[in-house]
Design a protein around this motif. Structure first.
Motif, PDB file in Angstrom:
ATOM      1  N   LEU A  60      -5.041  14.546  -4.221  1.00  9.83           N
ATOM      2  CA  LEU A  60      -4.236  14.260  -5.419  1.00  9.83           C
ATOM      3  C   LEU A  60      -3.928  15.549  -6.186  1.00  9.83           C
ATOM      4  N   ILE A  61      -4.941  16.419  -6.342  1.00 13.35           N
ATOM      5  CA  ILE A  61      -4.725  17.682  -7.068  1.00 13.35           C
ATOM      6  C   ILE A  61      -3.659  18.508  -6.361  1.00 13.35           C
ATOM      7  N   SER A  62      -3.770  18.595  -5.047  1.00 10.36           N
ATOM      8  CA  SER A  62      -2.796  19.369  -4.275  1.00 10.36           C
ATOM      9  C   SER A  62      -1.400  18.752  -4.396  1.00 10.36           C
ATOM     10  N   TYR A  63      -1.321  17.436  -4.245  1.00 16.51           N
ATOM     11  CA  TYR A  63      -0.029  16.729  -4.288  1.00 16.51           C
ATOM     12  C   TYR A  63       0.636  16.912  -5.663  1.00 16.51           C
ATOM     13  N   ILE A  64      -0.130  16.650  -6.724  1.00 19.92           N
ATOM     14  CA  ILE A  64       0.445  16.725  -8.085  1.00 19.92           C
ATOM     15  C   ILE A  64       0.900  18.153  -8.374  1.00 19.92           C
ATOM     16  N   SER A  65       0.114  19.140  -7.943  1.00 18.57           N
ATOM     17  CA  SER A  65       0.432  20.536  -8.278  1.00 18.57           C
ATOM     18  C   SER A  65       1.668  21.043  -7.536  1.00 18.57           C
ATOM     19  N   ARG A  66       2.129  20.273  -6.554  1.00 26.38           N
ATOM     20  CA  ARG A  66       3.397  20.632  -5.895  1.00 26.38           C
ATOM     21  C   ARG A  66       4.581  20.004  -6.614  1.00 26.38           C
ATOM     22  N   VAL A  67       4.291  19.110  -7.596  1.00 24.63           N
ATOM     23  CA  VAL A  67       5.344  18.473  -8.403  1.00 24.63           C
ATOM     24  C   VAL A  67       5.417  19.148  -9.775  1.00 24.63           C
ATOM     25  N   MET A  68       4.255  19.337 -10.416  1.00 29.84           N
ATOM     26  CA  MET A  68       4.202  19.935 -11.756  1.00 29.84           C
ATOM     27  C   MET A  68       2.962  20.826 -11.833  1.00 29.84           C
ATOM     28  N   ALA A  69       3.070  21.894 -12.621  1.00 35.52           N
ATOM     29  CA  ALA A  69       1.913  22.791 -12.786  1.00 35.52           C
ATOM     30  C   ALA A  69       0.768  22.027 -13.419  1.00 35.52           C
ATOM     31  N   LEU A  70      -0.419  22.241 -12.921  1.00 32.56           N
ATOM     32  CA  LEU A  70      -1.606  21.706 -13.581  1.00 32.56           C
ATOM     33  C   LEU A  70      -2.114  22.765 -14.553  1.00 32.56           C
ATOM     34  N   GLU A  71      -2.496  22.327 -15.755  1.00 31.68           N
ATOM     35  CA  GLU A  71      -2.936  23.252 -16.801  1.00 31.68           C
ATOM     36  C   GLU A  71      -4.331  22.864 -17.273  1.00 31.68           C
ATOM     37  N   GLU A  72      -5.045  23.859 -17.812  1.00 29.32           N
ATOM     38  CA  GLU A  72      -6.372  23.580 -18.385  1.00 29.32           C
ATOM     39  C   GLU A  72      -6.254  22.462 -19.409  1.00 29.32           C
ATOM     40  N   GLY A  73      -7.151  21.515 -19.333  1.00 28.29           N
ATOM     41  CA  GLY A  73      -7.153  20.421 -20.310  1.00 28.29           C
ATOM     42  C   GLY A  73      -6.337  19.219 -19.878  1.00 28.29           C
ATOM     43  N   LEU A  82       0.852  -1.188   0.000  1.00 30.52           N
ATOM     44  CA  LEU A  82       0.000   0.000   0.000  1.00 30.52           C
ATOM     45  C   LEU A  82       0.891   1.242   0.000  1.00 30.52           C
ATOM     46  N   PRO A  83       0.581   2.214  -0.852  1.00 31.27           N
ATOM     47  CA  PRO A  83       1.440   3.408  -0.918  1.00 31.27           C
ATOM     48  C   PRO A  83       1.239   4.338   0.282  1.00 31.27           C
ATOM     49  N   THR A  84       2.306   4.976   0.692  1.00 34.98           N
ATOM     50  CA  THR A  84       2.184   5.997   1.731  1.00 34.98           C
ATOM     51  C   THR A  84       2.074   7.387   1.091  1.00 34.98           C
ATOM     52  N   GLU A  85       2.452   7.460  -0.193  1.00 32.42           N
ATOM     53  CA  GLU A  85       2.269   8.687  -0.989  1.00 32.42           C
ATOM     54  C   GLU A  85       1.773   8.250  -2.361  1.00 32.42           C
ATOM     55  N   PRO A  86       1.083   9.113  -3.108  1.00 33.23           N
ATOM     56  CA  PRO A  86       0.606   8.708  -4.433  1.00 33.23           C
ATOM     57  C   PRO A  86       1.750   8.258  -5.345  1.00 33.23           C
ATOM     58  N   VAL A  87       1.486   7.200  -6.130  1.00 35.70           N
ATOM     59  CA  VAL A  87       2.430   6.735  -7.160  1.00 35.70           C
ATOM     60  C   VAL A  87       1.998   7.403  -8.464  1.00 35.70           C
ATOM     61  N   LEU A  88       2.894   8.171  -9.092  1.00 34.00           N
ATOM     62  CA  LEU A  88       2.527   8.933 -10.299  1.00 34.00           C
ATOM     63  C   LEU A  88       3.299   8.455 -11.522  1.00 34.00           C
ATOM     64  N   PHE A  89       2.629   8.473 -12.665  1.00 41.77           N
ATOM     65  CA  PHE A  89       3.301   8.281 -13.950  1.00 41.77           C
ATOM     66  C   PHE A  89       2.505   9.047 -14.999  1.00 41.77           C
ATOM     67  N   LEU A  90       3.080   9.183 -16.202  1.00 38.70           N
ATOM     68  CA  LEU A  90       2.463  10.017 -17.246  1.00 38.70           C
ATOM     69  C   LEU A  90       2.154   9.207 -18.496  1.00 38.70           C
TER      70      LEU A  90
END
Ligand SMILES: CC(=O)CC(=O)C(=O)O
Ligand code: MG
Length: 222
Positions: free
Chosen positions: A168-181, A34-42
C-alpha cells in the motif's frame, strides 16, 4: 517534523489516505467485487476526533456505520517508494475508525459520484494516541475489535488484508507524495454496522491499545 510532532499527528494537518475493500469478507458483506488494485479515497484533517469528544452523525445521514481499521503513521516523506524499503517510512500506528454515512455512500455509488459526503465529514476519523512502531513489530498479525454498547460487532486480524502495508505504501507513493504525519487507513474487516446518537463505541488493537467514543448528532443549522 520532530518525533514529538509525529506523536501528535492528528494536530499536524496532513493527509488521511484511506484504503477500501482491503478485506475479502468485508467486500463480500457489502456485495462489492474483490479489488484487483487498492481502492483509495481521502479524508481532510478536520475529520480527526480524539477520545473525550463525540463522533457526530452528519445531519444528512440516518445510517452511520463504524469501520475499525489499523492506521499507519508516516514518519519519512517519499515518492515512488519501493516495497522493500516501505517500512522505513513508517513512524508508528494508530487505532482508527473510518466512520461512513452508508446511506449517502450508497447514493453516491448509484450516481457515480465521489464518496466525499459519506466519508470526509467532521469527526469521520476517530483516532487513538500514537503507537510507536516498536510496539507493533508485526503489523500484519494484530487483532482489531470493535464493540457497540458492549456487544462485539467487529473482530478480525490484519493478516486478512488483501494488500499488505508495504504494498500500500509503495502503491500510494506512486500516486501522491507521502509526507511526515500522513495517516493511512488500511481498510476494515467484516462486521460493519450502524451506530446512533447516545451509543458508546469501544475499539481496540488486542494487547496494544483501546479507545472509547460516544455518538452525538450534528444539527442542521441551515
Ligand atoms: C465500502 C467502503 O466503505 C470501503 C472501506 O472504507 C473499507 O474499509 O473497506
Ligand atoms: Mg474503511
Amino acid at each position: 517534523m520532530s518525533k514529538s510532532n509525529v506523536a501528535r499527528f492528528w494536530e499536524w494537518g496532513r493527509k488521511i489516505i484511506c484504503v477500501g475493500r482491503n478485506y475479502a469478507e468485508h467486500a463480500k458483506e457489502l456485495k462489492n467485487e474483490l479489488p484487483t488494485e487498492p481502492v483509495l479515497f481521502l479524508k481532510p484533517p478536520t475529520a480527526y476526533v480524539k477520545e473525550g469528544s463525540p463522533i457526530l452523525v452528519p445531519h444528512y445521514s440516518t445510517n452511520l456505520h463504524h469501520e475499525v481499521e489499523l492506521g499507519v503513521v508516516v514518519g519519512k516523506e517519499g515518492r515512488d517508494i519501493p516495497q522493500t524499503s516501505a517500512m522505513d517510512h513508517v513512524a508508528g500506528y494508530a487505532l482508527c475508525l473510518d466512520m461512513t454515512a452508508r446511506d449517502v455512500q450508497d447514493q453516491c455509488k448509484a450516481k457515480g459520484l465521489p464518496w466525499t459526503l459519506a466519508k470526509a465529514f467532521d469527526t469521520s476519523c476517530p483516532v487513538s494516541d500514537f503507537i510507536p512502531k516498536e510496539r507493533i513489530p508485526d503489523p500484519a498479525g494484530v487483532e482489531l475489535w470493535l464493540r457497540v454498547n458492549s456487544a462485539t460487532r467487529q473482530r478480525g486480524s490484519t493478516a486478512q488484508m488483501i494488500f499488505s502495508i508495504p504494498f500500500l505504501i509503495s502503491y500510494i507513493s506512486r500516486v501522491m507524495a507521502l509526507e511526515e504525519g500522513d495517516l493511512i487507513l488500511t481498510g476494515t474487516p467484516k462486521g460493519v454496522g450502524a451506530v446512533y446518537e447516545h451509543d458508546e463505541l469501544q475499539a481496540g488493537i488486542e494487547g496494544v491499545i483501546n479507545m472509547t467514543f460516544k455518538v452525538g448528532r450534528r444539527a442542521d443549522k441551515s
